[in-house]
Structures are given as structure tokens and as C-alpha cells.
Motif scaffolding. Structure first.
Motif, PDB file in Angstrom:
ATOM      1  N   THR A  22       0.835  -1.202   0.000  1.00 21.74           N
ATOM      2  CA  THR A  22       0.000   0.000   0.000  1.00 21.74           C
ATOM      3  C   THR A  22       0.873   1.256   0.000  1.00 21.74           C
ATOM      4  OG1 THR A  22      -0.179  -0.221   2.411  1.00 21.74           O
ATOM      5  CG2 THR A  22      -2.028  -1.029   1.093  1.00 21.74           C
ATOM      6  N   ARG A  23       2.037   1.181   0.643  1.00 16.80           N
ATOM      7  CA  ARG A  23       2.939   2.336   0.648  1.00 16.80           C
ATOM      8  C   ARG A  23       3.430   2.641  -0.767  1.00 16.80           C
ATOM      9  NH1 ARG A  23       4.953   4.987   4.608  1.00 16.80           N
ATOM     10  NH2 ARG A  23       4.361   3.364   6.108  1.00 16.80           N
ATOM     11  N   LEU A  56      -0.264   7.593   2.896  1.00 18.90           N
ATOM     12  CA  LEU A  56      -0.826   6.270   3.196  1.00 18.90           C
ATOM     13  C   LEU A  56      -2.151   6.382   3.942  1.00 18.90           C
ATOM     14  CD1 LEU A  56      -0.277   3.261   2.885  1.00 18.90           C
ATOM     15  CD2 LEU A  56       1.017   3.328   5.023  1.00 18.90           C
TER      16      LEU A  56
END
Length: 205
Positions: free
Chosen positions: A27-28, A38
């Protein structure tokens, strides 16, 4: 602004999922690629699974809306099917990232929640085309045919061209990795072929 940020995240996620797969994408990394923090990604989608599902739903949902609107038009069943083929052929060559994501999950030997989700979403689109064909059979425009295998023929041609591209390039004598060749040679050829095939298979003499 909210929808613009969400779209940025989905575009970035689609690119990274196609390059590295679900497990290889964080996700980062998606947030960095999209130019957001984020916290914003998590706020909109909750998790990486949420982002992934949103990518699938957006791509397939957009196409489903187009197919559904075609099926509701006040035109002949054959004209509806021609429109479906035209839109389908345009879309399959316009987003290589998306097709890599689909193929990556569907080629896995073991079924996963993600592959099941993709299949469920794909079937909704398949059903829209199947509905048009069945309508034509019911109203007498088309012969009685195996509707399911007719749909499989349409989708199967696409899978061969995109997923066996090296072999298909030799067969067609065209470089399927060259976007200009795809657009100017292969796509018009595919449309003509599918319409000729379906006309001979479906339409009454």
C-alpha cells in the motif's frame, strides 16, 4: 477532489499490481506512485484488498454499464451484438496493465478470494453479452445455438491473442507487442473476424 484522488490511487494501483502482482505490491508503494499519503489510501479503501477490489470493480463495472446500455437500445439484436463486439475489441487492446492483472490471478493453480472475485465480476459482463445473443434466439433473429459456447468463442479469441502473444504474433505475422500494430492492423482484423464468424454462426439464411 475526492474522486480525483481516488482515481489517482486506482490508476497507480493498477499499474503496480500488473507489474508486481498483488503480493509484490505494498500500500505504501501505491500511495507513493499516486502521490498521496498512506492515511488517505487507507481512508478511501481500508486495505490493499480494498484497493484491489476497487480496481476490479471499476474496470469491469464501467464495461458492464456500456454493455447494459447497448442491450437496452431499441435496435435489432444483431446491431446490439455488433456494438458489443466493437466496444469489446476496443477495450481489450487499450489497457495492457488491466489484462495482466486478470491473467495473473486466473492463471494460478489454486483459487483464491481474489480470483473468485474477478470471476464473479467477469461473469456479470459475460452475462450481458449472453443476454443479447439469447434475445436474438428468442425473437427469431438468430438460429438456435449453444449460447454459452458462442460467448466462449468471443472471449477465447481475445485470450489467445493476449495470453499467447508470441505464438499469435507468428500466426498473424504481426507483432502483438507493438501498440501501433495492434491498433492499426490487429484490432480491425479481429473485429471483422468476429463479426464474420458470428454472422455465419448466428444469422438465419
Amino acid at each position: 477532489m475526492k474522486e480525483e484522488k481516488k482515481d489517482q490511487i486506482l490508476i497507480a494501483a493498477e499499474k503496480l499490481f500488473s507489474q508486481s502482482g498483488f503480493d509484490g505490491t505494498s500500500t505504501r508503494a501505491i500511495a507513493n506512485e499516486a502521490g498521496v499519503n498512506l492515511a488517505m489510501l487507507n481512508y478511501y479503501f481500508g486495505s490493499k484488498d480494498g484497493v484491489y477490489n476497487a480496481v476490479v470493480e471499476k474496470r469491469l463495472g464501467d464495461f458492464r454499464q456500456i454493455l447494459s446500455s447497448i442491450s437496452e437500445e431499441n435496435i435489432s439484436s444483431w446491431d446490439k451484438l455488433k456494438k458489443c463486439v466493437d466496444v469489446y475489441a476496443d477495450r481489450i487492446f487499450n489497457n495492457n496493465c488491466w489484462h495482466k492483472i486478470i491473467q495473473r490471478e486466473l492463471s494460478l493453480e489454486s483459487r483464491t478470494e481474489k480470483s473468485d472475485f474477478i470471476i464473479d465480476q467477469l461473469m456479470k459482463n459475460v452475462n450481458e453479452i449472453q443476454k443479447v445473443i439469447q434475445e436474438g434466439v428468442t425473437n427469431g433473429t438468430f438460429r438456435e445455438v449453444d449460447t454459452e459456447l458462442t460467448v466462449a468463442t468471443i472471449f477465447g479469441t481475445k485470450y489467445y491473442l493476449l495470453n499467447a502473444s508470441v505464438l499469435a504474433s507468428k500466426l498473424l505475422n504481426a507483432d502483438l507487442k507493438d501498440h501501433q500494430v495492434l491498433e492499426e492492423q490487429v484490432k480491425p482484423r479481429l473485429k471483422r473476424h468476429l463479426l464474420d464468424l458470428l454472422s455465419a454462426h448466428l444469422r438465419r439464411l
